[in-house]
Motif scaffolding. Structure first.
Motif, PDB file in Angstrom:
ATOM      1  N   GLU A 249       0.776  -1.197   0.368  1.00  6.78           N
ATOM      2  CA  GLU A 249       0.106   0.403  -0.027  1.00  6.78           C
ATOM      3  C   GLU A 249       1.102   1.487   0.020  1.00  6.78           C
ATOM      4  O   GLU A 249       0.863   2.091  -0.384  1.00  6.78           O
TER       5      GLU A 249
ATOM      6  N   ARG B  10       1.265   4.571  -3.050  1.00  8.15           N
ATOM      7  CA  ARG B  10       1.527   5.409  -2.616  1.00  8.15           C
ATOM      8  C   ARG B  10       2.149   6.260  -3.302  1.00  8.15           C
ATOM      9  O   ARG B  10       2.098   7.633  -4.080  1.00  8.15           O
ATOM     10  N   ASP B  11       3.702   5.671  -2.947  1.00  4.09           N
ATOM     11  CA  ASP B  11       4.622   6.345  -3.771  1.00  4.09           C
ATOM     12  C   ASP B  11       4.504   5.632  -5.087  1.00  4.09           C
ATOM     13  O   ASP B  11       4.971   6.933  -6.243  1.00  4.09           O
TER      14      ASP B  11
ATOM     15  N   GLY C  55       1.373   6.368  -7.145  1.00  2.70           N
ATOM     16  CA  GLY C  55       0.188   7.427  -7.262  1.00  2.70           C
ATOM     17  C   GLY C  55       0.440   9.366  -6.823  1.00  2.70           C
ATOM     18  O   GLY C  55       1.373   9.455  -6.631  1.00  2.70           O
ATOM     19  N   PRO C  56      -0.605   9.336  -7.530  1.00  2.00           N
ATOM     20  CA  PRO C  56      -0.656  11.372  -7.151  1.00  2.00           C
ATOM     21  C   PRO C  56      -0.627  11.260  -5.258  1.00  2.00           C
ATOM     22  O   PRO C  56      -0.984  10.588  -4.813  1.00  2.00           O
ATOM     23  N   VAL C  57      -0.258  13.073  -5.174  1.00  2.00           N
ATOM     24  CA  VAL C  57      -0.915  12.982  -3.643  1.00  2.00           C
ATOM     25  C   VAL C  57      -2.071  13.101  -3.371  1.00  2.00           C
ATOM     26  O   VAL C  57      -2.822  13.644  -3.751  1.00  2.00           O
ATOM     27  N   THR C  58      -2.073  12.070  -2.382  1.00  3.45           N
ATOM     28  CA  THR C  58      -3.821  11.811  -2.481  1.00  3.45           C
ATOM     29  C   THR C  58      -4.059  12.755  -0.562  1.00  3.45           C
ATOM     30  O   THR C  58      -5.434  12.884  -0.930  1.00  3.45           O
ATOM     31  N   GLY C  59      -3.255  13.678  -0.258  1.00  5.71           N
ATOM     32  CA  GLY C  59      -4.158  14.671   0.980  1.00  5.71           C
ATOM     33  C   GLY C  59      -2.728  14.937   1.514  1.00  5.71           C
ATOM     34  O   GLY C  59      -1.713  14.544   1.262  1.00  5.71           O
TER      35      GLY C  59
ATOM     36  N   HIS D 162      -1.046  12.218   3.257  1.00  3.30           N
ATOM     37  CA  HIS D 162      -0.530  11.560   2.330  1.00  3.30           C
ATOM     38  C   HIS D 162       0.657  10.343   2.481  1.00  3.30           C
ATOM     39  O   HIS D 162       1.544  10.790   2.888  1.00  3.30           O
TER      40      HIS D 162
ATOM     41  N   ARG E 284      -8.246   8.061   6.140  1.00  2.00           N
ATOM     42  CA  ARG E 284      -7.908   7.590   4.874  1.00  2.00           C
ATOM     43  C   ARG E 284      -8.046   8.072   2.837  1.00  2.00           C
ATOM     44  O   ARG E 284      -7.335   7.576   2.601  1.00  2.00           O
ATOM     45  N   ALA E 285      -9.185   8.851   3.537  1.00  2.00           N
ATOM     46  CA  ALA E 285      -9.630  10.508   2.341  1.00  2.00           C
ATOM     47  C   ALA E 285      -8.501  10.779   2.279  1.00  2.00           C
ATOM     48  O   ALA E 285      -8.462  11.829   0.858  1.00  2.00           O
TER      49      ALA E 285
ATOM     50  N   GLY F 200      -5.461  10.392   3.247  1.00  2.00           N
ATOM     51  CA  GLY F 200      -4.343   9.711   2.293  1.00  2.00           C
ATOM     52  C   GLY F 200      -3.544   9.304   2.943  1.00  2.00           C
ATOM     53  O   GLY F 200      -2.293   8.533   3.193  1.00  2.00           O
TER      54      GLY F 200
END
Length: 466
Positions: free
Chosen positions: A55, A59-60, A62-66, A69, A109-110, A112
């Motif tokens: 997981e 994250r690495d 993909g895009p920065v998620t929040g 992150h 979680r949302a 990041g």
């Protein structure tokens, strides 16, 4: 650079800028847990290492998620997390794996965060001592023979030992404040209504408990507080709240602080605690604040009478579905359930009238003071095998939670409160104080706390094991 010891704020900046990878942070986190958790037992229901590393690598890639992150977070075990055993410390729910997140877990979680497992808690969060028949006791990192407090004890210990950099908790009767004090970290009980609970069951009657953040600095508290704050359309009493981050250091010149001490002798307090808290007040004075002793503003026994009625009413509402399994609950849960089921509607009303009178009284106090201060606990961390203190300074406690009476003035009327470390007593154990203000003063309290933290930096004192 030790990724388990830098601030959450700095670590998140590095993750967002790709200066450090989520995989590196996860590896450091898991190594730290492997090193220290066996002694303190703060992290429970830890997810599989390969799953967590995968997981983190995702994250690495993909895009920065929040705002969180790539940050590993263990969630308090009163909160359901999809795919993770969520027992509430009770044999009734041992092994239960939810298929969906509770609201606070979903928000983290949302944003990041990578939810790695759980932090230990007392059964159903009852009692300020983290032990349960599912996972056992969580130990104080400064002395493993002593309690870490609770109910957010696992969270506080995980922070103190560097196993996480941010943690969630909840607070009805000091559950964010007591463990913060006993583990040399910060906890923040937000204004009631800022952070929503789950839209399940009644959403109008019960206003004693709230979710909140824990961290090693007020600035880090603000990061998580913003993530978990804000209204939900399914909940009627949750307020819109302005962001508190970044938490800036306040200028304390002329700040008015009221020191309530032991409430005129009403709260029995073990030797050394008041002195340590007064030392912390001296820090505020050094920074320009005016600290003034305040006489008891309200009858403490009335506060207690109101509190135990409303608390049992609230706790029993949550435990009622388990009434047929009452024999499987711990004795304190049975006691709360029995009291709550027996209370009448008019008794609840009269208790809430007292609550309302105290709210009005506190509003007048805040015309005179910017913030008020009490100790975070009335006793030092006690022996790990003691369920709860039965006396303080020669005074017998008449309930399992009377020794936390000092948290009631804040909890009863939903005031925001920063639990800050005050240093260490003669036996090397930590203690802290509660800095609280009127509803909506969350950002101000955090900024005041940031000034105090810049001067003291207590959480930088490490547990002996590290």
């Amino acid at each position: 650079m030790d990724l388990t010891r830098i601030s959450a704020t700095d670590l998140l900046k590095q993750l967002a800028n790709r200066n450090v990878s989520a995989a590196e942070v996860m590896r450091s986190t898991l190594d730290r847990i492997a090193k220290v958790n066996g002694e303190v037992n703060a992290i429970v229901a830890l997810r599989d290492t390969d799953e967590l590393m995968a997981e983190a690598k995702a994250r690495d890639n993909g895009p920065v998620t929040g705002p969180l992150h790539g940050l590993p977070i263990a969630v308090k075990d009163l909160v359901n997390v999809a795919g993770v055993v969520s027992s509430q410390g009770s044999p009734v729910f041992k092994g239960v794996v939810p298929d969906s997140d509770d609201l606070i877990a979903a928000r983290m979680r949302a944003a990041g965060a990578i939810l790695i497992g759980k932090t230990n808690t007392p059964e159903f969060g009852l009692g300020s001592h983290t032990f349960n028949p599912v996972y056992g006791a969580t130990r104080n990192p400064y002395d493993a023979d002593h309690t870490c407090g609770g109910s957010s004890g696992g969270a506080a210990v995980a922070l103190a030992t560097g196993m996480v950099t941010l943690a969630d908790g909840s607070d009805m009767m000091g559950s964010l404040r007591n463990p913060a004090a006993w583990n040399n970290v910060y906890g923040f009980r937000p204004s009631w209504g800022r952070v929503p609970s789950d839209p399940v069951g009644d959403s109008f009657l019960h206003q004693l408990s709230t979710l909140g953040p824990m961290a090693r600095s007020p600035e880090d508290l603000g990061v998580l507080l913003d993530v978990i704050s804000g209204p939900d359309p399914r909940l009627p009493l949750v307020s819109e709240s302005a962001s508190v981050s970044p938490v800036n250091t306040a200028d304390l010149q002329g700040l008015r602080i009221g020191w309530l001490g032991d409430w005129g002798g009403t709260f029995p307090i073990e030797p050394g605690i008041l002195d340590l808290c007064k030392d912390a007040m001296n820090v505020f004075e050094t920074l320009g604040a005016q600290v003034e002793a305040v006489a008891p503003p309200f009858d403490a026994e009335q506060l207690w009478s109101s509190w135990i009625t409303l608390r049992s009413f609230s706790v029993a509402a949550g435990l009622e579905p388990l009434a047929s399994k009452k024999d499987h609950l711990k004795d304190t849960a049975q006691w709360e359930l029995d009291r709550g089921l027996a209370v009448s509607a008019m008794e609840v009303h009269h208790a809430s009238v007292i609550r309302s009178e105290w709210f009005r009284c506190a509003a007048n106090l805040f015309d005179q003071f910017d913030a008020l201060v009490l100790p975070s606990a009335q006793v030092w961390p006690f022996a790990i095998d003691l369920p709860y203190p039965t006396q303080i300074a020669g005074r017998t406690m008449d309930t399992y939670h009377r020794w936390m009476h000092v948290t009631v003035p804040v909890s009863l009327i939903g005031l925001p409160c920063l639990a800050a470390p005050a240093g260490f007593g003669a036996q090397g154990l930590p203690m802290g104080f509660q800095l609280f203000g009127p509803r909506g003063s969350d950002q101000k309290l955090l900024s005041v706390g940031a000034a105090y933290h810049a001067e003291t930096n207590w959480p930088n004192k490490r547990p002996a094991m590290s």
